[in-house]
Design an enzyme around this catalytic site. Structure first.
Site, PDB file in Angstrom:
ATOM      1  N   SER A   1       0.806  -1.227   0.000  1.00 31.63           N
ATOM      2  CA  SER A   1       0.000   0.000   0.000  1.00 31.63           C
ATOM      3  C   SER A   1       0.843   1.284   0.000  1.00 31.63           C
ATOM      4  CB  SER A   1      -0.960  -0.047   1.184  1.00 31.63           C
ATOM      5  OG  SER A   1      -1.875   1.002   1.113  1.00 31.63           O
TER       6      SER A   1
ATOM      7  N   ASP B   1      -1.721   6.424  -3.417  1.00 36.75           N
ATOM      8  CA  ASP B   1      -0.664   5.687  -2.725  1.00 36.75           C
ATOM      9  C   ASP B   1      -0.141   4.594  -3.670  1.00 36.75           C
ATOM     10  OD1 ASP B   1      -2.934   4.102  -2.617  1.00 36.75           O
ATOM     11  OD2 ASP B   1      -2.460   3.246  -0.660  1.00 36.75           O
TER      12      ASP B   1
HETATM   13 MG    MG Z   1      -3.256   1.430  -0.352  1.00 36.05          MG
END
Ligand code: MG
Length: 442
Positions: free
Chosen positions: A97, A233
């Site tokens: 992430s 992200d």
């Molecule tokens: Mg993420």
């Protein structure tokens, strides 16, 4: 053994816990969880360790008897969406992430395209400890490559169109968004400037889309006269916006604006740590807000249970249940542009919102002392009066504002959030809360 799954799947630094060996065993455990038959869709973000870990995971799944559909580099929301679309029995996304580039991990998805629940993760951990031996020779699974981006594009383009030609700067953080958001917005007729859009796993900025990492994006928005700046992200399940004046928009306010648009007259789900501005905006538009535990799986489950029209967290993980139940960054960007079609610049929409003051703080607290500290706060909270909620930690709601105290599940600390209309009130209650939580220390 410490728990392997954290709040968002398995996560850690390469070679320090995160190894091909672990991924081989995780893959076999997933196969075993599925009864050694069925299909698993596997994808990854752009991290340099992604290919090695994906290969190990795939090997594990195949040796456990399941088939593998290998998608390669894709955003997490596309993997989740496609798991359901392709009728796979599970999805596995190799990603860490927003964590630094040397990190990696894996997140599992159900056949419905929803993140595995903590119960499902515990089941995988249990199987992992039993270390299943895998399938017999005539039952070993087969794998094949699949292309999943175009079906996702088709679905979004079938459902959304823009009447206006916007100029948008998109900062992909050299992550999986590089393959989707710039192209998707161009298909919708936007003029797109893409920043950090080489999907090579060597990010030109910090992977977490927080203001300190978004200076370049803000500058480019200002210099190019764009209507909007977008940042994601590493795996593109989050979206952050920069207004046309080059300001990174406060995440709680952005959440409230989108919740107001998507949740008008319906139900919106958000987490206990989000600003009161969400209720303010949604209720004004005839909707209601349900608050749930922090974590996107909790938001997704509450969305389904309450037939919500929108669910979101202040970190920029937004769920649009009419499309699917995974937080979706590229889709979030499209929805923001739909919002701009009303004609008002984003900066104006943000500035018109009610102003609250919010402070977030972490204080160190060893695991062994967390319970005692929370007991102290509970006693004090009862004295304060107001509404008490124990959905996640302890939340006290008072007429002037609210206080949330939440012990971290993975780190030796307690998180405090205080929000109110006046700064002095927020400061006073933050100090008071810190004092209450630290008196019994030592
Ligand atoms: Mg993420």
């Amino acid at each position: 053994m410490t728990r392997l799954f954290g709040t968002s799947g398995v996560r850690g630094a390469w070679k320090e816990g995160i190894t091909p060996d672990l991924f081989l065993r995780l893959g076999r455990a997933l196969s075993s969880f599925l009864g050694g038959r069925g299909k698993v869709l596997v994808g990854r973000d752009t991290r340099t360790s992604g290919e090695a870990l994906q290969a190990a995971l795939v090997s594990g799944v195949l040796s456990g008897g399941c088939e593998v559909l290998e998608a390669g580099v894709v955003p997490t929301p596309v993997l989740a969406f496609s798991t359901k679309l392709l009728g796979a029995d599970a999805g596995a996304m190799v990603t860490a992430s927003h964590n630094p580039p040397e990190y990696n991990g894996v997140k599992f998805w159900s056949e419905e395209g929803m993140a595995f629940t903590p119960e499902q993760e515990r089941e995988i951990e249990k199987i992992l400890q039993e270390n299943p031996r895998g399938a017999e020779w005539f039952r070993v699974g087969r794998g094949r490559r699949v292309e999943i981006l175009s079906a996702y594009f088709e679905e979004i383009l079938r459902r959304f169109s823009l009447q206006e030609k916007f100029k948008v700067v998109v900062d992909c953080g050299n992550g999986a968004a590089s393959l989707v958001t710039p192209l998707l917005l161009r298909e919708l007729g936007c003029e797109v400037v893409a920043l950090h859009s080489h999907p090579d796993g060597f990010p030109g900025r910090g992977l977490e889309p927080v203001p300190e990492n978004l200076g370049e994006l803000a500058e480019e928005v200002r210099n190019s006269g764009a209507d909007l700046g977008i940042a994601h992200d590493g795996d593109a399940d989050r979206v952050v916006a920069v207004d046309e004046r080059g300001r990174v928009v406060d995440q709680d306010k952005l959440l409230a604006l989108v919740a107001g648009q998507e949740g008008a007259g319906g139900t919106v789900v958000t987490t206990v740590d989000a600003s009161r501005v969400v209720e303010k905006v949604v209720e004004e538009k005839g909707g209601r807000v349900i608050r749930t535990k922090v974590g996107d799986v909790n938001v997704a489950l509450a969305c389904r249970e309450n037939e919500a029209t929108f669910g979101g967290e202040p970190c920029g993980a937004w769920i649009f249940p009419r499309i699917h139940f995974a937080p979706d960054g590229p889709l979030g960007a499209v929805v923001l542009l739909k919002m701009l079609e009303a004609g008002k610049p984003l900066s104006e929409m943000v500035d018109e919102l009610p102003q609250y003051v919010m402070q977030r703080k972490k204080i160190p607290c060893p695991d062994a002392k967390k319970e005692a500290a929370m007991k102290e706060f509970m006693a004090a909270a009862k004295e304060m009066g107001g509404d008490l909620s124990m959905v996640d930690g302890i939340r006290v709601s008072l007429p002037e504002g609210w206080i949330l105290v939440r012990p971290s599940g993975t780190e030796p600390l307690i998180r405090i959030t205080v929000e109110g209309e006046r700064e002095e009130w927020v400061r006073e209650y933050m100090q008071r809360t810190v004092r209450i939580l630290t008196t019994k220390e030592g």
